[in-house]
Design a protein around this motif. Structure first.
Motif: not given
Length: 283
Positions: A2-5, A7-18
């Motif tokens: 995703x390109x979504x911004x 984000x959950x405030x959880x310290x570690x956020x993973x994503x991969x570019x479409x």
């Protein structure tokens, strides 16, 4: 993916570019299980984009969806003779999935188990049997437990065995721990309590070196199609270096064999070092 911004405030956020998602097709991946504690790192908009991209790539998904019914539905992979492999995916609160991430009839989210009780296992088995058709084989993929430690919780064993006893599940595919854990063969069915990470970017993170999370495993299980029983099982060790996978040294493979053998003793499972660099499982 995703390109979504959002984000959950959880310290570690993973994503991969479409734009990079084609690597999944290049790897020949048929199915992605999505019930885990990162799939909503970028909000429900991030999950919806992930689902849309997987559909575009014609990759089946299970464990999260646009509503609770989609999240609970298995990925159905076609096999020979009109049979199917059904992949059910569940997440658990024990792996750090917030309860607020659970899918509802009208809200996207995760197929979440709030507890690993016998009652929940029986409900899961009933759901599996309601979907399963004659000739189908079943894999249940569970994101459960903590990141580190070799302990196997009693409720995990009870849950896995109940799925096998009540729903004729062929493989219970457990994950969440960042390193490989014990393996059990129960009534000729495979239970993987923790598969470890296949590829990560944790190199250089200190504090858990004793678990050797740089050593990854590929699991190859052959299932007898007419019975659903385990026919053969072997493991290929790999090593993560600079976000790539390579062959580990013989010393590292021996360490893996000895560690898994130690942890599997309680289940009367033997891990044998094959001269070809494989680990062969017998029971």
């Amino acid at each position: 993916i995703t390109r979504s911004d959002d984000y959950a405030r959880k310290g570690i956020n993973y994503r991969m570019s479409p734009e990079n998602a084609d690597c999944l097709s290049a790897a020949g991946i048929d199915c992605c299980v999505l019930a885990n504690n990162h799939v909503l790192d970028w909000g429900r908009s991030g999950l919806l984009q992930t689902l849309a991209i997987l559909e575009l790539l014609k990759i089946k998904a299970a464990g999260a969806g646009r509503n609770v019914f989609e999240a609970a539905a298995p990925a159905a992979l076609d096999l020979a003779n009109k049979a199917r492999l059904l992949v059910f995916s569940f997440g658990t609160a024990t792996s750090g999935i917030p309860r607020s991430w659970a899918a509802t009839p009208d809200i996207p989210g995760v197929n979440l188990l709030t507890r690993l009780s016998e009652a929940e296992a029986l409900r899961a088995a009933e759901h599996i049997l309601s979907v399963k058709q004659p000739g189908d084989l079943v894999v249940v993929s569970l994101h459960w437990g903590s990141n580190w430690g070799h302990e196997i919780a009693a409720e995990q064993q009870l849950f896995a065995r109940t799925l096998i006893d009540r729903a004729n599940v062929s493989i219970v595919h457990g994950h969440s721990s960042h390193h490989a854990k014990a393996i059990e063969v129960y009534h000729k069915r495979l239970i993987l309590y923790g598969c470890g990470d296949f590829l990560n970017d944790y190199e250089g993170i200190c504090g858990y070196e004793e678990y050797r999370d740089d050593l990854a495993l590929m699991y190859f299980a052959d299932i007898e199609p007419t019975t659903g029983n385990l026919a053969a099982f072997e493991i290929i060790p790999l090593q993560i270096r600079k976000f790539r996978l390579g062959r580990p040294s013989r010393k590292d493979i021996e360490w893996l064999q000895q560690t898994l053998q130690r942890e599997c003793q309680r289940f009367e499972t033997d891990i044998v070092f094959d001269p070809g660099g494989r680990l062969v499982v017998s029971h």
